[in-house]
Design a protein around this motif. Sequence first.
Motif, short mmCIF file in Angstrom:
data_model
loop_
_atom_site.label_atom_id
_atom_site.label_comp_id
_atom_site.label_asym_id
_atom_site.label_seq_id
_atom_site.Cartn_x
_atom_site.Cartn_y
_atom_site.Cartn_z
N UNK A 1 0.49 -0.43 0.18
CA UNK A 1 0.28 0.07 -0.33
C UNK A 1 1.16 1.05 -0.56
N UNK A 2 1.09 2.32 -1.07
CA UNK A 2 1.53 3.29 -1.29
C UNK A 2 1.27 4.47 0.23
N UNK A 3 0.43 4.27 0.41
CA UNK A 3 0.25 4.84 1.56
C UNK A 3 0.80 4.63 2.70
N UNK A 4 1.26 3.53 2.94
CA UNK A 4 1.42 2.97 4.13
C UNK A 4 3.32 3.13 4.23
N UNK A 5 4.08 3.43 5.25
CA UNK A 5 5.40 3.22 5.01
C UNK A 5 6.14 1.85 4.99
N UNK A 6 5.27 0.92 6.16
CA UNK A 6 5.25 -0.12 5.84
C UNK A 6 5.24 -0.77 5.10
N UNK A 7 4.49 -0.77 4.70
CA UNK A 7 4.55 -1.73 3.37
C UNK A 7 4.60 -1.11 1.98
N UNK A 8 5.42 -0.34 2.36
CA UNK A 8 5.65 0.52 0.50
C UNK A 8 7.28 0.65 0.30
N UNK A 9 7.94 -0.13 0.92
CA UNK A 9 9.09 -1.19 0.78
C UNK A 9 9.48 -1.79 -0.50
N UNK A 10 11.49 -1.04 -0.78
CA UNK A 10 11.82 -1.31 -2.59
C UNK A 10 11.77 -2.51 -1.90
N UNK A 11 11.53 -3.58 -3.49
CA UNK A 11 11.02 -4.58 -3.96
C UNK A 11 12.30 -5.72 -2.73
N UNK A 12 13.72 -4.84 -2.82
CA UNK A 12 15.25 -5.42 -2.70
C UNK A 12 14.69 -5.61 -1.19
N UNK B 1 11.81 -5.64 0.25
CA UNK B 1 11.30 -7.25 0.67
C UNK B 1 11.50 -8.06 -0.42
N UNK B 2 12.77 -8.69 -0.74
CA UNK B 2 13.31 -10.37 -1.10
C UNK B 2 14.42 -10.06 -0.12
N UNK B 3 14.96 -9.36 0.77
CA UNK B 3 15.96 -9.89 2.09
C UNK B 3 15.25 -10.64 2.88
N UNK B 4 13.57 -9.80 3.34
CA UNK B 4 13.00 -9.74 4.20
C UNK B 4 12.49 -11.36 4.43
N UNK B 5 12.25 -11.73 2.59
CA UNK B 5 11.57 -13.11 2.71
C UNK B 5 12.96 -13.85 2.99
N UNK B 6 13.88 -13.47 2.50
CA UNK B 6 15.07 -14.71 2.57
C UNK B 6 15.32 -15.40 3.81
N UNK B 7 15.35 -13.98 4.68
CA UNK B 7 15.79 -13.73 6.00
C UNK B 7 14.57 -14.65 6.52
N UNK B 8 13.30 -15.09 6.14
CA UNK B 8 12.40 -15.54 6.91
C UNK B 8 12.52 -17.16 6.53
#
Length: 120
Positions: A46-57, A59-66
């Motif tokens: 969601x572009x209005x919410x800073x927590x969900x408007x992260x760059x794709x890089x 997001x990929x790091x968080x997915x890898x960490x999970x």
Amino acid sequence: EDYDIFSALLGEGSRTGVGNFYLTPYLQSGHIILLFVSLLSCFAYSPEFPLTSLPDEYRDLIKLALVLTYVVNAGVAVYAVFLARERGLPPVFWAIKCFLLGGVALSELSSIAPTPKSGK
């Protein structure tokens, strides 16, 4: 002292020596909140919410960490099955809890005294 399913769900564990309070429920709640926030930040947008408007890089790091975290937690869950059997506790419950919470749940399980074996 009996350690029933409600104690396990609440994460009572054992009291700390310093403050004589239960630390595990707070750690357990914090880890569950962190899991949901991590999932929200890497899979929702969601572009209005800073927590969900992260760059794709990011997001990929968080997915890898999970993924890495839950690969390790899978090993912890297998080990928890054997510990739960030694303690006379439900192994499936503890495997799921250790898979979700990792070392927090394993520490709680390890603090429970094993049930004595009835010898012949």
